[in-house]
Scaffold this motif. Structure first.
Motif, PDB file in Angstrom:
ATOM      1  N   TRP A 123      34.327 -56.867 -23.825  1.00 15.15           N
ATOM      2  CA  TRP A 123      34.606 -55.829 -22.846  1.00 15.15           C
ATOM      3  C   TRP A 123      35.069 -54.505 -23.458  1.00 15.15           C
ATOM      4  N   ARG A 172      33.463 -51.070 -22.209  1.00 13.00           N
ATOM      5  CA  ARG A 172      34.289 -50.029 -21.581  1.00 13.00           C
ATOM      6  C   ARG A 172      34.133 -48.697 -22.307  1.00 13.00           C
ATOM      7  N   SER A 211      34.149 -54.809 -13.038  1.00 11.23           N
ATOM      8  CA  SER A 211      35.123 -53.821 -12.548  1.00 11.23           C
ATOM      9  C   SER A 211      35.143 -53.736 -11.025  1.00 11.23           C
TER      10      SER A 211
END
Length: 371
Positions: free
Chosen positions: A59, A63, A183
């Motif tokens: 992640w 991100r 998300s």
């Protein structure tokens, strides 16, 4: 002389104890039911857990790409492909050097067996060739008698491998979807829950996500320390294939107990067939020392600092998880303990009373005026 017991207070205490015992028993029953349901759905839950752990590992890069303006689907696809390339590179880094030296390793195995036979034929054992041949014939007979059970074992092993492949594929797809749409999960979850749960559950889930990320990173740190220390020891002893063995040690650190045993066995075997018995014993001693440092020093210290758990709690959790559920229990013991700590801390925060500021009397007239 002590005062007599109050019958009223005694009955009240017994009623309170009975009520608390019934509530604890109810909680234990519900926990047992939840664990039973979890076991029934394990074929789906296990890929979900693996995919979640892989998502926490990948992640940060996703991100970063999304903050640079990449669309979610493109960022998730790029990171998934990169993960596959890295995993394939790790496998190639281990397999290619071993395959290139397979001939030398095979000759070393034959030579090692010959040395073992010569050592057994001398004092103090004095085992002759006839005894060795008899033992070989007996082993052959036992092998022929147990062919049926071995076929069953092989079939079970093949089924386990297939289950592992299916789990890996499902976990990879789940990782992609979590990277792409993860998300959106907490806002969607908040809209589905009523009342106060709309705030409590997403908050606990967000804290749990951060805790899982800390667990994966701390496990990577522990594996890196193992790989460096064991690789340095193998290099000093002069064992071949140092880099593949170090990479294998790092990767196997993510699989408790069995991973360390497998990596150590491979390193000792290569040292035995390449350098001889003395160097193999030295390598075995190095691996045992490093593994003891990992299990009793490195892992508890690093994971306790990253997860907010005491080192003794980490050590007890790994031991208890291994006794209850084997390898999977050892793998999940620390993150489960950390998630329980997250839930407990949040509940304690919500139930604790706010601290009251000490009241200060107003200053008398003229107290603050300069002299």
């Amino acid at each position: 002389m002590s005062a007599p017991l109050s019958s009223t207070r005694t009955r009240a205490a017994l009623r309170t104890s009975a009520r608390v015992s019934a509530e604890v028993l109810l909680v234990l029953v519900m926990t047992a039911v939840a664990l039973w349901l979890l076991g029934r759905m394990w074929s789906v839950v296990w890929p979900l857990i693996v995919g979640l752990l892989l998502t926490t590992l990948t992640w940060p890069l996703t991100r970063h790409l999304r903050r640079r303006g990449w669309p979610p689907a493109l960022a998730a696809s790029a990171v998934t492909v990169l993960f596959l390339l890295v995993a394939s590179g790790v496998v190639a880094l281990i397999a290619v050097p071993v395959a290139s030296q397979s001939g030398e390793l095979g000759d070393g195995v034959v030579e090692g067996i010959e040395r073992l036979r010569e050592w057994a034929s001398g004092p103090p054992l004095n085992i002759g060739d006839d005894q060795i041949n008899g033992a070989f014939d007996s082993a052959t007979t036992r092998f022929q008698d147990s062919v049926g059970s071995m076929v069953t074992t092989v079939v079970t092993g093949v089924s386990t491998v297939l289950d592992g492949v299916v789990t890996a594929v499902l976990a990879l797809f789940l990782m992609f979807f979590m990277l792409k749409d993860g998300s959106r999960f907490l806002p969607w979850l908040a809209r589905q829950l009523p009342g106060r749960l709309a705030d409590d559950v997403p908050t606990v889930a967000a804290r749990g996500w951060e805790t899982l990320g800390e667990f994966v990173r701390s496990q990577a740190y522990v594996g890196f320390l193992d790989a460096v220390l064991i690789g340095l020891g193998l290099w000093i002893v002069g064992v071949p294939l140092v880099l593949p063995l170090a990479v294998l040690t790092f990767v196997s650190a993510f699989v408790p107990i069995v991973g360390a045993l497998f990596a150590g066995f491979v390193a000792v075997l290569i040292a035995l067939v390449s350098n001889g018995l003395t160097d193999a014993l030295i390598v075995l001693a190095i691996i045992v020392v490093v593994q003891q440092l990992e299990g009793n020093v490195f892992q508890p210290m690093i994971q306790s600092r990253g997860l907010g758990l005491h080192a003794a709690v980490v050590l007890v959790a790994v031991t208890l998880g291994g006794n209850l559920a084997g390898i999977v229990g050892s793998l999940l013991a620390v993150p489960v303990a950390a998630l329980i700590a997250v839930v407990w801390n949040y509940v304690r925060e919500q139930l604790s009373e706010p601290r009251r500021e000490p009241e200060t009397d107003p200053a008398p007239d003229g107290a603050g005026a300069p002299a």
